[in-house]
Scaffold this motif. Structure first.
Motif, PDB file in Angstrom:
ATOM      1  N   THR A  76       0.820  -1.211  -0.016  1.00  0.00           N
ATOM      2  CA  THR A  76       0.039  -0.087  -0.069  1.00  0.00           C
ATOM      3  C   THR A  76       0.881   1.345  -0.019  1.00  0.00           C
ATOM      4  O   THR A  76       1.808   1.337   0.832  1.00  0.00           O
ATOM      5  CB  THR A  76      -0.928  -0.054   1.173  1.00  0.00           C
ATOM      6  N   GLY A  77       0.552   2.269  -0.892  1.00  0.00           N
ATOM      7  CA  GLY A  77       1.474   3.468  -0.930  1.00  0.00           C
ATOM      8  C   GLY A  77       2.518   3.501  -2.126  1.00  0.00           C
ATOM      9  O   GLY A  77       2.854   4.416  -2.304  1.00  0.00           O
ATOM     10  N   ARG A 109       4.349   3.855  -5.597  1.00  0.00           N
ATOM     11  CA  ARG A 109       3.996   4.313  -6.585  1.00  0.00           C
ATOM     12  C   ARG A 109       3.933   3.261  -7.717  1.00  0.00           C
ATOM     13  O   ARG A 109       5.012   2.588  -7.828  1.00  0.00           O
ATOM     14  CB  ARG A 109       5.144   5.341  -6.834  1.00  0.00           C
ATOM     15  N   SER A 158      -6.490   4.753 -12.216  1.00  0.00           N
ATOM     16  CA  SER A 158      -7.177   4.710 -10.903  1.00  0.00           C
ATOM     17  C   SER A 158      -7.747   6.007 -10.645  1.00  0.00           C
ATOM     18  O   SER A 158      -9.037   6.133  -9.973  1.00  0.00           O
ATOM     19  CB  SER A 158      -6.140   4.376  -9.682  1.00  0.00           C
ATOM     20  N   HIS A 176     -10.063   6.533  -7.357  1.00  0.00           N
ATOM     21  CA  HIS A 176      -9.247   5.921  -6.341  1.00  0.00           C
ATOM     22  C   HIS A 176      -8.072   6.612  -6.182  1.00  0.00           C
ATOM     23  O   HIS A 176      -7.641   7.150  -7.301  1.00  0.00           O
ATOM     24  CB  HIS A 176      -9.119   4.474  -6.810  1.00  0.00           C
ATOM     25  N   LYS A 177      -7.372   6.191  -5.427  1.00  0.00           N
ATOM     26  CA  LYS A 177      -5.788   6.601  -4.992  1.00  0.00           C
ATOM     27  C   LYS A 177      -4.865   6.358  -6.044  1.00  0.00           C
ATOM     28  O   LYS A 177      -5.095   5.001  -6.566  1.00  0.00           O
ATOM     29  CB  LYS A 177      -5.121   6.159  -3.765  1.00  0.00           C
ATOM     30  N   LYS A 178      -3.944   7.048  -6.699  1.00  0.00           N
ATOM     31  CA  LYS A 178      -3.096   6.736  -7.606  1.00  0.00           C
ATOM     32  C   LYS A 178      -1.940   6.048  -7.128  1.00  0.00           C
ATOM     33  O   LYS A 178      -1.140   5.410  -8.183  1.00  0.00           O
ATOM     34  CB  LYS A 178      -2.706   8.166  -8.386  1.00  0.00           C
ATOM     35  N   THR A 179      -1.663   5.549  -6.051  1.00  0.00           N
ATOM     36  CA  THR A 179      -0.807   4.630  -5.459  1.00  0.00           C
ATOM     37  C   THR A 179      -1.517   3.229  -5.302  1.00  0.00           C
ATOM     38  O   THR A 179      -2.407   3.156  -5.289  1.00  0.00           O
ATOM     39  CB  THR A 179      -0.108   5.383  -4.287  1.00  0.00           C
ATOM     40  N   HIS A 201      -2.995   0.129  -3.986  1.00  0.00           N
ATOM     41  CA  HIS A 201      -4.065  -0.278  -2.880  1.00  0.00           C
ATOM     42  C   HIS A 201      -4.516  -1.430  -3.117  1.00  0.00           C
ATOM     43  O   HIS A 201      -4.743  -1.805  -4.360  1.00  0.00           O
ATOM     44  CB  HIS A 201      -4.798   1.222  -2.848  1.00  0.00           C
TER      45      HIS A 201
END
Length: 89
Positions: free
Chosen positions: A6-7, A9, A77, A82-85, A87
C-alpha cells in the motif's frame, strides 16, 4: 514479478484485484496469475469508463499510464476516483 505494498508508486493498479496477491505478473509468462490479479482491479474497472487504459498494452511512447512523467502514474485509478498509488481491493 513485482510485489507491491500500500502506497507504492505504480504506473497502473492493474494487479490490485480482490482475488490477487499484490504481485505484478507478466501476462505472457504467467497469464493465469496475471488475469487473476487483474480481475476487478482499478484498471479493469477503468476500462468500463475509458478505453484509454488499453494504450498501456501498446508501444511505450503512446501509453496512458507511465513511470514518467509523474502525472501519468496511476491515471486509470484516477478515472474511477481511487488513489493513484498502490492499494488493494
Amino acid at each position: 514479478m513485482l510485489d507491491s505494498k500500500t502506497g507504492d508508486r505504480v504506473t497502473c493498479n492493474r494487479y490490485n484485484g480482490p482475488y490477487g496477491n499484490n504481485t505484478y505478473y507478466d501476462k505472457f509468462k504467467h497469464p493465469v496469475k496475471a488475469a487473476k490479479n487483474f480481475f476487478k482491479s482499478d484498471c479493469d474497472y477503468a476500462l468500463v469508463k475509458s478505453k484509454a487504459c488499453l494504450k498501456d498494452y501498446g508501444p511505450a511512447k503512446y501509453r496512458y499510464c507511465a513511470w514518467s512523467p509523474k502525472s501519468k502514474n496511476g491515471k486509470c485509478s484516477g478515472i474511477i476516483k481511487h488513489k493513484k498509488t498502490f492499494h488493494r481491493h
